[in-house]
Write a protein that holds these residues in place. Structure first.
Motif, PDB file in Angstrom:
ATOM      1  N   CYS A  32       0.810  -1.221   0.000  1.00  0.00           N
ATOM      2  CA  CYS A  32       0.000   0.000   0.000  1.00  0.00           C
ATOM      3  C   CYS A  32       0.846   1.275   0.000  1.00  0.00           C
ATOM      4  CB  CYS A  32      -0.903   0.033   1.237  1.00  0.00           C
ATOM      5  SG  CYS A  32      -1.998  -1.377   1.409  1.00  0.00           S
ATOM      6  N   LEU A  33       2.140   1.150   0.250  1.00  0.00           N
ATOM      7  CA  LEU A  33       2.975   2.331   0.462  1.00  0.00           C
ATOM      8  C   LEU A  33       2.973   3.291  -0.731  1.00  0.00           C
ATOM      9  CD1 LEU A  33       5.971   0.783   2.432  1.00  0.00           C
ATOM     10  CD2 LEU A  33       4.071   2.143   3.317  1.00  0.00           C
ATOM     11  N   CYS A  34       3.001   2.772  -1.946  1.00  0.00           N
ATOM     12  CA  CYS A  34       2.984   3.668  -3.118  1.00  0.00           C
ATOM     13  C   CYS A  34       1.693   4.480  -3.160  1.00  0.00           C
ATOM     14  CB  CYS A  34       3.173   2.876  -4.406  1.00  0.00           C
ATOM     15  SG  CYS A  34       4.889   2.405  -4.696  1.00  0.00           S
ATOM     16  N   GLY A  35       0.597   3.841  -2.811  1.00  0.00           N
ATOM     17  CA  GLY A  35      -0.680   4.560  -2.762  1.00  0.00           C
ATOM     18  C   GLY A  35      -0.658   5.658  -1.720  1.00  0.00           C
ATOM     19  N   TYR A  36      -0.038   5.386  -0.571  1.00  0.00           N
ATOM     20  CA  TYR A  36       0.073   6.410   0.470  1.00  0.00           C
ATOM     21  C   TYR A  36       0.986   7.549   0.020  1.00  0.00           C
ATOM     22  CZ  TYR A  36      -1.992   2.901   3.622  1.00  0.00           C
ATOM     23  OH  TYR A  36      -2.806   1.975   4.219  1.00  0.00           O
ATOM     24  N   ILE A  37       2.050   7.208  -0.690  1.00  0.00           N
ATOM     25  CA  ILE A  37       2.967   8.238  -1.191  1.00  0.00           C
ATOM     26  C   ILE A  37       2.252   9.160  -2.172  1.00  0.00           C
ATOM     27  CG2 ILE A  37       4.987   8.594  -2.688  1.00  0.00           C
ATOM     28  CD1 ILE A  37       6.222   6.108  -1.321  1.00  0.00           C
ATOM     29  N   GLN A  38       1.394   8.611  -2.988  1.00  0.00           N
ATOM     30  CA  GLN A  38       0.689   9.388  -4.013  1.00  0.00           C
ATOM     31  C   GLN A  38      -0.518  10.146  -3.466  1.00  0.00           C
ATOM     32  OE1 GLN A  38      -0.006   6.226  -6.785  1.00  0.00           O
ATOM     33  NE2 GLN A  38       2.093   6.258  -7.545  1.00  0.00           N
ATOM     34  N   ASN A  39      -0.932   9.841  -2.239  1.00  0.00           N
ATOM     35  CA  ASN A  39      -2.077  10.499  -1.628  1.00  0.00           C
ATOM     36  C   ASN A  39      -1.589  11.695  -0.823  1.00  0.00           C
ATOM     37  OD1 ASN A  39      -4.194  11.262   0.123  1.00  0.00           O
ATOM     38  ND2 ASN A  39      -5.062   9.210   0.065  1.00  0.00           N
ATOM     39  N   PRO A  40      -2.036  12.905  -1.175  1.00  0.00           N
ATOM     40  CA  PRO A  40      -1.566  14.102  -0.459  1.00  0.00           C
ATOM     41  C   PRO A  40      -1.841  14.081   1.046  1.00  0.00           C
ATOM     42  CG  PRO A  40      -2.859  14.708  -2.401  1.00  0.00           C
ATOM     43  CD  PRO A  40      -2.962  13.230  -2.248  1.00  0.00           C
ATOM     44  N   LEU A  41      -2.849  13.345   1.473  1.00  0.00           N
ATOM     45  CA  LEU A  41      -3.150  13.273   2.902  1.00  0.00           C
ATOM     46  C   LEU A  41      -2.104  12.492   3.686  1.00  0.00           C
ATOM     47  CD1 LEU A  41      -6.994  12.520   2.740  1.00  0.00           C
ATOM     48  CD2 LEU A  41      -5.891  14.694   3.314  1.00  0.00           C
ATOM     49  N   PHE A  42      -1.443  11.541   3.036  1.00  0.00           N
ATOM     50  CA  PHE A  42      -0.515  10.660   3.736  1.00  0.00           C
ATOM     51  C   PHE A  42       0.932  10.793   3.288  1.00  0.00           C
ATOM     52  CE2 PHE A  42      -4.613   8.275   3.421  1.00  0.00           C
ATOM     53  CZ  PHE A  42      -5.015   8.499   4.717  1.00  0.00           C
ATOM     54  N   SER A  43       1.167  11.446   2.169  1.00  0.00           N
ATOM     55  CA  SER A  43       2.521  11.465   1.601  1.00  0.00           C
ATOM     56  C   SER A  43       3.554  12.072   2.548  1.00  0.00           C
ATOM     57  CB  SER A  43       2.534  12.195   0.262  1.00  0.00           C
ATOM     58  OG  SER A  43       2.196  13.551   0.427  1.00  0.00           O
ATOM     59  N   GLN A  44       3.169  13.071   3.326  1.00  0.00           N
ATOM     60  CA  GLN A  44       4.135  13.699   4.239  1.00  0.00           C
ATOM     61  C   GLN A  44       4.676  12.702   5.269  1.00  0.00           C
ATOM     62  OE1 GLN A  44       2.309  16.779   6.567  1.00  0.00           O
ATOM     63  NE2 GLN A  44       0.527  15.547   7.079  1.00  0.00           N
ATOM     64  N   TYR A  45       3.857  11.719   5.632  1.00  0.00           N
ATOM     65  CA  TYR A  45       4.289  10.727   6.613  1.00  0.00           C
ATOM     66  C   TYR A  45       5.183   9.658   5.999  1.00  0.00           C
ATOM     67  CZ  TYR A  45       0.561  12.813   9.390  1.00  0.00           C
ATOM     68  OH  TYR A  45      -0.233  13.696  10.065  1.00  0.00           O
ATOM     69  N   VAL A  46       4.948   9.359   4.726  1.00  0.00           N
ATOM     70  CA  VAL A  46       5.661   8.252   4.088  1.00  0.00           C
ATOM     71  C   VAL A  46       6.944   8.705   3.400  1.00  0.00           C
ATOM     72  CG1 VAL A  46       5.370   6.302   2.510  1.00  0.00           C
ATOM     73  CG2 VAL A  46       3.409   7.168   3.739  1.00  0.00           C
ATOM     74  N   THR A  47       7.028   9.970   3.048  1.00  0.00           N
ATOM     75  CA  THR A  47       8.204  10.452   2.313  1.00  0.00           C
ATOM     76  C   THR A  47       9.227  11.154   3.206  1.00  0.00           C
ATOM     77  OG1 THR A  47       7.059  12.524   1.754  1.00  0.00           O
ATOM     78  CG2 THR A  47       6.906  10.720   0.157  1.00  0.00           C
ATOM     79  N   SER A  48       8.932  11.310   4.470  1.00  0.00           N
ATOM     80  CA  SER A  48       9.848  12.025   5.364  1.00  0.00           C
ATOM     81  C   SER A  48      11.109  11.210   5.624  1.00  0.00           C
ATOM     82  CB  SER A  48       9.147  12.323   6.695  1.00  0.00           C
ATOM     83  OG  SER A  48       8.962  11.128   7.425  1.00  0.00           O
ATOM     84  N   GLU A  49      12.118  11.906   6.121  1.00  0.00           N
ATOM     85  CA  GLU A  49      13.377  11.241   6.484  1.00  0.00           C
ATOM     86  C   GLU A  49      13.132  10.198   7.579  1.00  0.00           C
ATOM     87  OE1 GLU A  49      17.599  12.448   8.562  1.00  0.00           O
ATOM     88  OE2 GLU A  49      16.639  13.918   7.256  1.00  0.00           O
ATOM     89  N   ASN A  50      12.253  10.539   8.525  1.00  0.00           N
ATOM     90  CA  ASN A  50      11.940   9.593   9.601  1.00  0.00           C
ATOM     91  C   ASN A  50      11.232   8.346   9.062  1.00  0.00           C
ATOM     92  OD1 ASN A  50      13.106  11.161  11.585  1.00  0.00           O
ATOM     93  ND2 ASN A  50      11.198  12.176  12.144  1.00  0.00           N
ATOM     94  N   ALA A  51      10.407   8.516   8.024  1.00  0.00           N
ATOM     95  CA  ALA A  51       9.730   7.360   7.427  1.00  0.00           C
ATOM     96  C   ALA A  51      10.757   6.415   6.823  1.00  0.00           C
ATOM     97  CB  ALA A  51       8.735   7.821   6.368  1.00  0.00           C
ATOM     98  N   HIS A  52      11.775   6.964   6.183  1.00  0.00           N
ATOM     99  CA  HIS A  52      12.850   6.137   5.630  1.00  0.00           C
ATOM    100  C   HIS A  52      13.537   5.343   6.747  1.00  0.00           C
ATOM    101  CE1 HIS A  52      13.147   7.555   1.374  1.00  0.00           C
ATOM    102  NE2 HIS A  52      12.493   8.581   1.881  1.00  0.00           N
ATOM    103  N   LYS A  53      13.775   6.010   7.885  1.00  0.00           N
ATOM    104  CA  LYS A  53      14.421   5.345   9.023  1.00  0.00           C
ATOM    105  C   LYS A  53      13.537   4.230   9.575  1.00  0.00           C
ATOM    106  CE  LYS A  53      16.890   9.440  10.676  1.00  0.00           C
ATOM    107  NZ  LYS A  53      16.973  10.418  11.779  1.00  0.00           N
ATOM    108  N   VAL A  54      12.240   4.519   9.717  1.00  0.00           N
ATOM    109  CA  VAL A  54      11.313   3.531  10.268  1.00  0.00           C
ATOM    110  C   VAL A  54      11.246   2.306   9.357  1.00  0.00           C
ATOM    111  CG1 VAL A  54       8.874   3.079  10.784  1.00  0.00           C
ATOM    112  CG2 VAL A  54       9.947   5.188  11.602  1.00  0.00           C
TER     113      VAL A  54
END
Length: 97
Positions: free
Chosen positions: A64-86
């Motif tokens: 589902c991650l690509c869908g979250y990345i493409q959704n403006p409501l969730f992209s900030q959470y999935v594309t952040s530096e912390n998301a990469h770390k998690v």
């Protein structure tokens, strides 16, 4: 009569073989439910260690991650530096969409 029986048996074998992969694909379908990832919010906001529950939910929803990345409501959470770390901590590769 024997030929008809052999043809019927062959048809059943082919039919069952064709349906088997379809059933497996249907079982792999994952429901993308972003609210199930709420346990990941603290780690995503602070860069802290994600919980085991967070990693488990991320692994369940990895597709589902690509869908979250493409959704403006969730992209900030999935594309952040912390998301990469998690994702890295949970052993999940960052998706290339």
């Amino acid at each position: 009569m024997k030929f008809t029986g052999v043809v019927c048996i062959a048809f059943v074998i082919v039919l069952v073989s064709a349906l088997a992969p379809t059933k497996a694909v249907m079982e792999e379908k994952v429901a993308c439910i972003p609210t199930e990832l709420m346990t990941c919010i603290p780690a995503l906001q602070t860069g802290s260690q994600p919980s085991a529950d967070c990693c488990g939910k991320l692994k369940e929803q990895e597709s589902c991650l690509c869908g979250y990345i493409q959704n403006p409501l969730f992209s900030q959470y999935v594309t952040s530096e912390n998301a990469h770390k998690v994702l890295a901590t949970c052993g999940i590769p960052y998706p290339t969409c």
